[in-house]
Write an enzyme that holds these catalytic residues in place. Sequence first.
Site, PDB file in Angstrom:
ATOM      1  CD1 TRP A   6       8.391   1.603  10.340  1.00 42.68           C
ATOM      2  CD2 TRP A   6       9.915   2.092  11.912  1.00 42.68           C
ATOM      3  NE1 TRP A   6       9.618   1.140   9.909  1.00 42.68           N
ATOM      4  CE2 TRP A   6      10.561   1.427  10.854  1.00 42.68           C
ATOM      5  CE3 TRP A   6      10.663   2.491  13.022  1.00 42.68           C
ATOM      6  CZ2 TRP A   6      11.924   1.145  10.857  1.00 42.68           C
ATOM      7  CZ3 TRP A   6      12.023   2.220  13.036  1.00 42.68           C
ATOM      8  CH2 TRP A   6      12.641   1.555  11.963  1.00 42.68           C
ATOM      9  CG  ASN A  25      11.173   0.982   6.552  1.00 43.79           C
ATOM     10  OD1 ASN A  25      10.129   0.734   7.148  1.00 43.79           O
ATOM     11  ND2 ASN A  25      11.553   0.252   5.531  1.00 43.79           N
ATOM     12  CG  ASP A  26      12.888   1.199   2.496  1.00 40.74           C
ATOM     13  OD1 ASP A  26      13.534   1.259   3.541  1.00 40.74           O
ATOM     14  OD2 ASP A  26      12.790   0.160   1.828  1.00 40.74           O
ATOM     15  CD  GLN A  46       7.740  -0.254   3.141  1.00 40.69           C
ATOM     16  OE1 GLN A  46       7.765  -1.284   3.787  1.00 40.69           O
ATOM     17  NE2 GLN A  46       6.811  -0.030   2.219  1.00 40.69           N
ATOM     18  CB  SER A  74      10.223  -0.705  -0.679  1.00 40.54           C
ATOM     19  OG  SER A  74      10.443  -0.082   0.551  1.00 40.54           O
ATOM     20  NE  ARG A  82      13.772  -7.121   0.713  1.00 39.50           N
ATOM     21  CZ  ARG A  82      14.419  -8.235   1.056  1.00 39.50           C
ATOM     22  NH1 ARG A  82      13.920  -9.413   0.738  1.00 39.50           N
ATOM     23  NH2 ARG A  82      15.566  -8.176   1.698  1.00 39.50           N
ATOM     24  CD  GLU A 133      16.928  -4.935   1.997  1.00 39.67           C
ATOM     25  OE1 GLU A 133      16.210  -5.799   2.507  1.00 39.67           O
ATOM     26  OE2 GLU A 133      17.302  -3.923   2.612  1.00 39.67           O
ATOM     27  CD1 TRP A 177      17.414  -1.725   6.811  1.00 35.76           C
ATOM     28  CD2 TRP A 177      15.951  -1.834   8.487  1.00 35.76           C
ATOM     29  NE1 TRP A 177      16.159  -1.524   6.284  1.00 35.76           N
ATOM     30  CE2 TRP A 177      15.234  -1.586   7.293  1.00 35.76           C
ATOM     31  CE3 TRP A 177      15.213  -1.940   9.673  1.00 35.76           C
ATOM     32  CZ2 TRP A 177      13.847  -1.441   7.246  1.00 35.76           C
ATOM     33  CZ3 TRP A 177      13.839  -1.795   9.627  1.00 35.76           C
ATOM     34  CH2 TRP A 177      13.170  -1.550   8.432  1.00 35.76           C
TER      35      TRP A 177
HETATM   36  C1  FRU Z   1      14.739  -1.843   2.813  1.00 40.69           C
HETATM   37  C2  FRU Z   1      13.645  -2.858   3.018  1.00 40.69           C
HETATM   38  C3  FRU Z   1      13.080  -3.293   1.688  1.00 40.69           C
HETATM   39  C4  FRU Z   1      11.696  -3.748   2.056  1.00 40.69           C
HETATM   40  C5  FRU Z   1      11.319  -2.769   3.154  1.00 40.69           C
HETATM   41  C6  FRU Z   1      10.431  -3.329   4.233  1.00 40.69           C
HETATM   42  O1  FRU Z   1      14.927  -1.011   3.892  1.00 40.69           O
HETATM   43  O2  FRU Z   1      14.144  -3.960   3.744  1.00 40.69           O
HETATM   44  O3  FRU Z   1      13.832  -4.277   1.018  1.00 40.69           O
HETATM   45  O4  FRU Z   1      10.792  -3.683   0.990  1.00 40.69           O
HETATM   46  O5  FRU Z   1      12.538  -2.321   3.726  1.00 40.69           O
HETATM   47  O6  FRU Z   1       9.981  -2.323   5.081  1.00 40.69           O
END
Ligand code: FRU
Length: 494
Positions: free
Chosen positions: A43, A45-46, A62, A108, A168, A222, A297
Amino acid sequence: MLYLRDKHRMEIEKSTKFVQENSITIKNHPLRQHYHFEVPYGWCNDPNGVIFFKGQYHLFYQHYPYQANCGAFKTYWGHAVSNDLLNWEHKKIALAPTDDFDNGGCWSGSAVELDGELLLFYTGISSKNNNAQVQCLARSSDGIHFIKSKKNPILSTPMCDTDALDFRDPKVWKYGDYWYMVVGSAKEELGTVLLYKSTDLKSWEFINYLIESFGKLGTVCECPDFFELDGKYVLLCSPKGMGQRKTIYLVGDFDYHVGRLFWSTYGEIDWGMDYYAPQSFLDGHNRRIMIAWANAWDWMPWFKNGYHTSQFGWSGGMALIRSLSLAKDNRLRCTPIQELKTLRNSRKVLENIALENGKVINLFASDNPCCELLFDIHVKDNLKQEEQKIILEFTENKSTIMICDIKKCEIVFHRGFTSKKCPLKLVDMHLKLHLFIDTTSVELFTDDDCVSMSNNVYDLGTTLKINMKAVGEGSHLHKLNCFPISAPNAESSG
Ligand code: FRU
């Protein structure tokens, strides 16, 4: 402490090996993209910690190595390096959630260089501490092997009136004698961005709320990112709870002594369904480069039917990399990086084609979906007609189509039953559209790159046939440049 470092090192070895072994099984899957960065397995993400370090581009992200879902957000930091922002070499996983302060996930964050070392700032989720979000530091001298600081967490409370459970995504930079950090947060369920400063990167002082939502900027801001651009200050952030909007920019004036952004321009960074958490950095040519996660998301209104490629062992990658500038009216211009032009194959041109009401024109057919298309469409000001549209169909069953509605001044991208819109602007009655198509994505740039729309699509197939048609009379295709795109050299893993 030695024991904890060993635990981290062992988990890095184990997870990296798992990814390397499994990535082989999906490397040639027909749904892998050809010229976009994608997670090798598992997986993603960011984007995190994007930086130009010792002559190379580093992209962290991520990552959950063991499954193609976010592993209940117990994320790691994946890592890749590149010399040209096109070819990426996958490296060892950089961070794993093995310590008390981050055992619920290494979320992140960002990177800076100090005295030849690469420093990573990230949010640790401390599951032992009611999932509190705390800011942490890790360092490396070779840019590959990271050791977490003994001082972690380096910032364990917001030091102001915000929610520690939404605290965060630290982004750190240097200005004058100080280091600065923005962190995304929420105050009474309204998004805010917090500004801190430090002299040693370990002890931090709260300066001010860089921005507060006052009801306009969602419920949590975020992934904030803050920088100077063309004489103004720009804040990028990805707010939750804003309906159709999810990646915004604010442009305005800022003074380090006050610590507040007085913004006057507000816009959407990308209007598509699949563009989130962009992060920027200055590269070796002083360009401000921006990279974002090309996915959505489940809390976004258009999210349906899960993550399509998860069933095959991976999910997630990055949208086309863009370089940033400000337009004359202070809107953010996001231009696909010029390096992409090196991937172009021999050009095909179509010119001066009348677009008659209802007549379908086959524009482009190829045995490979990867291409770049630059349209210049001339539209006659036909006020008497009720409808004037230009439609691009990307699939034969018409499930993926883009409708440019001249009357309504909007472009609507339909993906099955889901759709997303962006503004359409004519200049001297010309509509310019710049499209990049890869195996599973269509990215649109228009209005001098001040408007973009990135969408994932999973039904393009291995061949591509694009049809164009008009509703109403009076439009004609002034010019279309088509460039088939070749994949950069195949990815390798290190
Ligand atoms: C944004 C987020 C961030 C967090 C991360 C967790 O997509 O929600 O705020 O740090 O992803 O994977």
